[in-house]
Motif scaffolding. Structure first.
Motif, PDB file in Angstrom:
ATOM      1  N   ARG A  78      49.676 -85.772 -20.870  1.00  0.00           N
ATOM      2  CA  ARG A  78      50.833 -86.298 -20.149  1.00  0.00           C
ATOM      3  C   ARG A  78      51.718 -85.138 -19.707  1.00  0.00           C
ATOM      4  O   ARG A  78      51.626 -84.027 -20.239  1.00  0.00           O
ATOM      5  N   LEU A  79      52.565 -85.461 -18.734  1.00  0.00           N
ATOM      6  CA  LEU A  79      53.453 -84.440 -18.192  1.00  0.00           C
ATOM      7  C   LEU A  79      54.862 -84.715 -18.694  1.00  0.00           C
ATOM      8  O   LEU A  79      55.351 -85.840 -18.588  1.00  0.00           O
ATOM      9  N   VAL A  80      55.481 -83.670 -19.283  1.00  0.00           N
ATOM     10  CA  VAL A  80      56.854 -83.848 -19.748  1.00  0.00           C
ATOM     11  C   VAL A  80      57.748 -82.838 -19.048  1.00  0.00           C
ATOM     12  O   VAL A  80      57.492 -81.636 -19.091  1.00  0.00           O
ATOM     13  N   ALA A  81      58.797 -83.329 -18.390  1.00  0.00           N
ATOM     14  CA  ALA A  81      59.765 -82.440 -17.749  1.00  0.00           C
ATOM     15  C   ALA A  81      61.120 -82.680 -18.408  1.00  0.00           C
ATOM     16  O   ALA A  81      61.527 -83.822 -18.572  1.00  0.00           O
ATOM     17  N   VAL A  82      61.753 -81.601 -18.812  1.00  0.00           N
ATOM     18  CA  VAL A  82      63.082 -81.776 -19.420  1.00  0.00           C
ATOM     19  C   VAL A  82      64.132 -81.689 -18.320  1.00  0.00           C
ATOM     20  O   VAL A  82      64.197 -80.708 -17.579  1.00  0.00           O
ATOM     21  N   GLY A  88      73.996 -83.585 -20.870  1.00  0.00           N
ATOM     22  CA  GLY A  88      72.909 -83.575 -21.850  1.00  0.00           C
ATOM     23  C   GLY A  88      71.559 -83.384 -21.194  1.00  0.00           C
ATOM     24  O   GLY A  88      71.462 -83.054 -20.008  1.00  0.00           O
ATOM     25  N   THR A  89      70.494 -83.595 -21.994  1.00  0.00           N
ATOM     26  CA  THR A  89      69.137 -83.497 -21.454  1.00  0.00           C
ATOM     27  C   THR A  89      68.350 -84.739 -21.843  1.00  0.00           C
ATOM     28  O   THR A  89      68.655 -85.412 -22.821  1.00  0.00           O
ATOM     29  N   ILE A  90      67.316 -85.009 -21.045  1.00  0.00           N
ATOM     30  CA  ILE A  90      66.442 -86.159 -21.336  1.00  0.00           C
ATOM     31  C   ILE A  90      65.042 -85.838 -20.820  1.00  0.00           C
ATOM     32  O   ILE A  90      64.891 -85.098 -19.837  1.00  0.00           O
ATOM     33  N   ASP A  91      64.001 -86.371 -21.492  1.00  0.00           N
ATOM     34  CA  ASP A  91      62.620 -86.127 -21.070  1.00  0.00           C
ATOM     35  C   ASP A  91      62.194 -87.097 -19.977  1.00  0.00           C
ATOM     36  O   ASP A  91      62.418 -88.303 -20.094  1.00  0.00           O
ATOM     37  N   LEU A  92      61.564 -86.543 -18.954  1.00  0.00           N
ATOM     38  CA  LEU A  92      60.889 -87.390 -17.966  1.00  0.00           C
ATOM     39  C   LEU A  92      59.400 -87.297 -18.272  1.00  0.00           C
ATOM     40  O   LEU A  92      58.884 -86.200 -18.478  1.00  0.00           O
ATOM     41  N   ILE A  93      58.721 -88.442 -18.337  1.00  0.00           N
ATOM     42  CA  ILE A  93      57.322 -88.415 -18.769  1.00  0.00           C
ATOM     43  C   ILE A  93      56.406 -89.127 -17.774  1.00  0.00           C
ATOM     44  O   ILE A  93      56.739 -90.200 -17.268  1.00  0.00           O
TER      45      ILE A  93
END
Ligand code: ADP
Ligand code: MG
Length: 696
Positions: A78-82, A88-93
């Motif tokens: 899978r692809l994870v982009a922070v 703040g930060t959040i993961d896009l998956i």
């Protein structure tokens, strides 16, 4: 243009067209045009990542990517982009299209991200977000993104909600200027409706939520208007086509009964309904009338009075009921009413012996038998009348269309038909499904009835219930205890019933108490025996399954206990409750349930405790279950409404009905120039949707 195959639309092509046909039954431009969004998202709004932590579920964020990495082993990659903003930060998956998406993203660029937030423990992420560079995002003032239903297969071919939005955009551009207004100017003005083209544009791409609302109102109105136009038109045509027997006289039978044997005064509602029926039967047109009235409102008497009028005019009659018990009960009460008048009444059910049957057949054929009461045994081909003039059907929803049609054909010229139902049908449904029927309503109970008191008990409070039962029996009352019997779990239910019967018999032992039992596995004769014991007051408690649901009338029974009440539907509960409250005593209904209840079960029980009004209950039922479940999917499937919702849009149904009747009143054949488009549209519709609603 509207009927062009969908494959020819820009952005579709043969592969997607095939999928659209298969998955969502979109074949033409027009089908797609009517694929309406189910809500809109305000894309002019920006959230901050902070909002996510506070529970926002669907967000639009603006920020940059800190990192982009592939995670996991080959097949589960899978692809994870922070993603980061000031808060703040959040993961896009992404789980699919990893390579392609990775190559299209870059660290440091300013992005707009839109999606649904997922939460695992304290970790937040957005799976498969929409992501777009801010500089590419056309910021349209007040852009409301339409959201369309999609599915995995469609999404895999690019037809997610966004994909639908794109092809719909292409379609709207292509159809510019060629959408024809189908409603007359008069109607548009009178009902304050926006034009068709504008409505279609605004429903897909609204400038504001208010515009979207106007568009949806206009399109719902149109849909319901043409439905009502068709119903009313069909009714007119049917009435013209089908001659009715003319019952001119009201004489000996009716008058003797009315003056000498009728044990009470008719209620106002009964009088009004009788007037409506007499008018129908005397008009020369064919009567096709539905009589709605809550349980215990005295429909049987109305049936009998109508029957007597038919007899006065030299015709035979029949009354059909859905169960043997009910047929027998009608037979007994009608015999009691008219027995002394020397009118012959016969009962025909599956358990009537051949010898008796033959006698009935011959009396029907020579015309000497005036009133035949029975179950569907009386629609068998062998049963022939000399001249049947009126057929009454009780609890019509229990019969199939085919069975009713058979009754209709019992004569060369069809008999007048009166169908009776104690299951109130919400007005909007009645208007839509039975719009070609006349409806009479008995909305008043005979005087002296006290409203039934309904209470809810959890199973663990059974001892209190037993005490209450004992108390009521001591006062001379009788009690029903009903168990559910649901086909899928028949074995368990049956065991519950038997266990219940045993524990009741133990708690209320002979000889002081007598307990009856009736259920579907018993022979008809045994059932009847037990019912009669109870009706005669020889047993105090009747333990039963829902075989007693319809029609049974034992006025001295004043307590109805419904076991596992959470398993019953609203209208069924109401029907069951209607078995009590028929005498002068205060009646009670006790709903027994387990402690754990679903939200819906709670709502059903709460509604029943709150009100005795069958129509109010029917409305709640409609909102909870939807028209498909109430009318049967077959009927509502034929309706195939694209935008209107019969459960929610009752008011629009009424407006549409008013508008349609007004139009047909002014211009019955829609020959005026101003109605030209409406006429065209109606014909098109009738071609696609033939007459499904005749119920008799
Ligand atoms: P339903 O509409 O549920 O079929 P019924 O016809 O069985 O109701 O009537 C219920 C009871 O009310 C019967 O016992 C009937 O004799 C009685 N009844 C009917 N009409 C009247 C009236 N006008 N006044 C008093 N009692 C009536
Ligand atoms: Mg009845």
């Amino acid at each position: 243009m509207l009927h062009t195959e969908i494959a020819y639309l820009k952005g579709v092509g043969p592969k997607r067209a095939e999928l659209l046909q298969k998955e969502v039954r979109i074949f033409t431009f027009n089908d797609l045009l009517q694929y309406y969004p189910f809500r809109y998202v305000d894309r002019s709004k920006r959230h901050q990542i902070r909002d996510v932590f506070e529970g926002a579920q669907e967000v639009q964020l603006q920020g940059t990517l800190l990192s982009i990495s592939e995670v996991g082993a080959a097949r589960k990659k899978r692809l994870v982009a922070v993603f980061k903003d000031d808060t703040g930060t959040i993961d896009l998956i992404w789980f699919k299209g990893v390579k392609w998406i990775k190559s299209s993203l870059a660290i440091g660029k300013e992005y707009l991200v839109y999606g649904r937030v997922n939460r695992y423990g304290s970790k937040f992420s957005i799976p498969h977000p929409e992501i777009e560079e801010v500089k590419n995002f056309k910021q349209i003032e007040g852009y409301l993104q339409p959201i369309y239903h999609s599915g995995d297969k469609l999404s895999a071919r690019g037809l997610n909600s966004k994909g639908f939005e794109k092809i719909l955009h292409n379609l709207i551009v292509q159809l510019n200027g060629i959408i024809v207004e189908v409603l007359s100017k008069e109607i548009l003005t009178n009902y304050n409706l926006i034009g068709k083209e504008e409505a279609l544009n605004q429903i897909h791409f609204p400038h504001s939520l208010e515009q979207a609302k106007k568009a949806s109102f206009r399109l719902k109105f149109e849909e319901l208007f043409f439905l009502q136009l068709q119903m009313i038109k069909q009714k007119q045509v049917a009435q013209k086509k089908t001659q009715g027997f003319v019952f001119r006289k009201v004489s000996t039978h009716f008058n003797t009964f009315f003056n000498d044997y009728l044990p009470f005064e008719l209620t106002g509602a009964q009088k009004r309904v009788m007037k409506e029926i007499r008018k129908d039967m005397g008009s020369g047109l064919h009567m096709n009338r539905m009589l709605q009235g809550d349980v215990g409102s005295g429909k049987t008497l109305v049936a009998l009075l109508s029957i007597l009028i038919a007899l006065d005019n030299g015709f035979q009659t029949c009354l059909m009921a859905p169960t043997e018990i009910l047929a027998a009960q009608h037979y007994n009460s009608i015999k009691e009413f008219v027995g002394q008048m020397g009118i012959e009444v016969a009962l025909l059910t599956g358990s009537v012996k051949t010898a008796q049957r033959k006698i009935i057949h011959s009396k029907l054929e020579d015309g000497s038998l005036g009133i035949l009461i029975g179950t569907h045994a009386l629609i068998e081909d062998k049963v022939k009348f000399k001249n049947i003039g009126l057929a009454v059907i009780d609890e019509q929803h229990r019969f199939g269309v085919a069975q009713r049609a058979k009754l209709w054909r019992k004569n060369l010229q069809p008999p007048h038909v009166l169908v009776m139902t104690a299951t109130p049908i919400p007005r909007t449904l009645a208007m839509t499904f039975y719009g070609d029927l006349d409806v009479s309503v008995i909305d008043e109970l005979p005087p002296g009835r006290k409203p039934i008191e309904t209470r809810h008990y959890y199973d663990k409070n059974r001892l209190k219930v037993f005490q209450f039962m004992e108390h009521e029996i001591a006062k001379g009352r009788q009690i029903y205890i009903v168990y559910p019997l649901i086909e899928e779990s028949e074995k368990i239910d049956y065991k519950d019933l038997m266990d219940g019967y045993e524990s009741i018999s133990r708690r209320f032992p002979v000889p002081k108490f007598q307990v009856s039992i009736v259920h579907g596995r018993m022979k008809a004769a045994d059932k009847e025996y037990e019912m009669n014991q109870f009706a005669a007051g020889k047993t105090q408690i009747m333990v039963a399954t829902t075989v007693i649901e319809v029609g049974v009338n034992v006025p001295n029974a004043s307590v109805m206990i419904i076991e596992s009440a959470e398993k019953f539907g609203l209208s069924q509960l109401h029907q069951l409750r209607g078995r009590v409250g028929r005498g002068a005593e205060q009646s009670h209904c006790l709903l027994m349930t387990s402690f754990k209840l679903s939200q819906e079960a709670k709502k059903r029980i709460g509604t029943l405790v709150r009100t005795n009004d069958g129509f109010e209950i029917a409305e709640v039922d409609l909102k909870m279950r939807g028209p498909g479940d109430i009318m049967g999917t077959q009927q509502s499937g034929l309706l195939d409404l694209k935008i209107a919702d019969l459960a929610r849009d009752g008011q629009i149904v009424q407006l549409a009905r008013d508008a349609a009747s007004q139009v047909l009143l002014d211009d019955p054949d829609l020959m005026h120039k101003k109605n030209y488009e409406m006429r065209t549209q109606l014909f098109r519709q009738i071609k696609n949707r033939p007459d499904w609603s005749r119920i008799s």
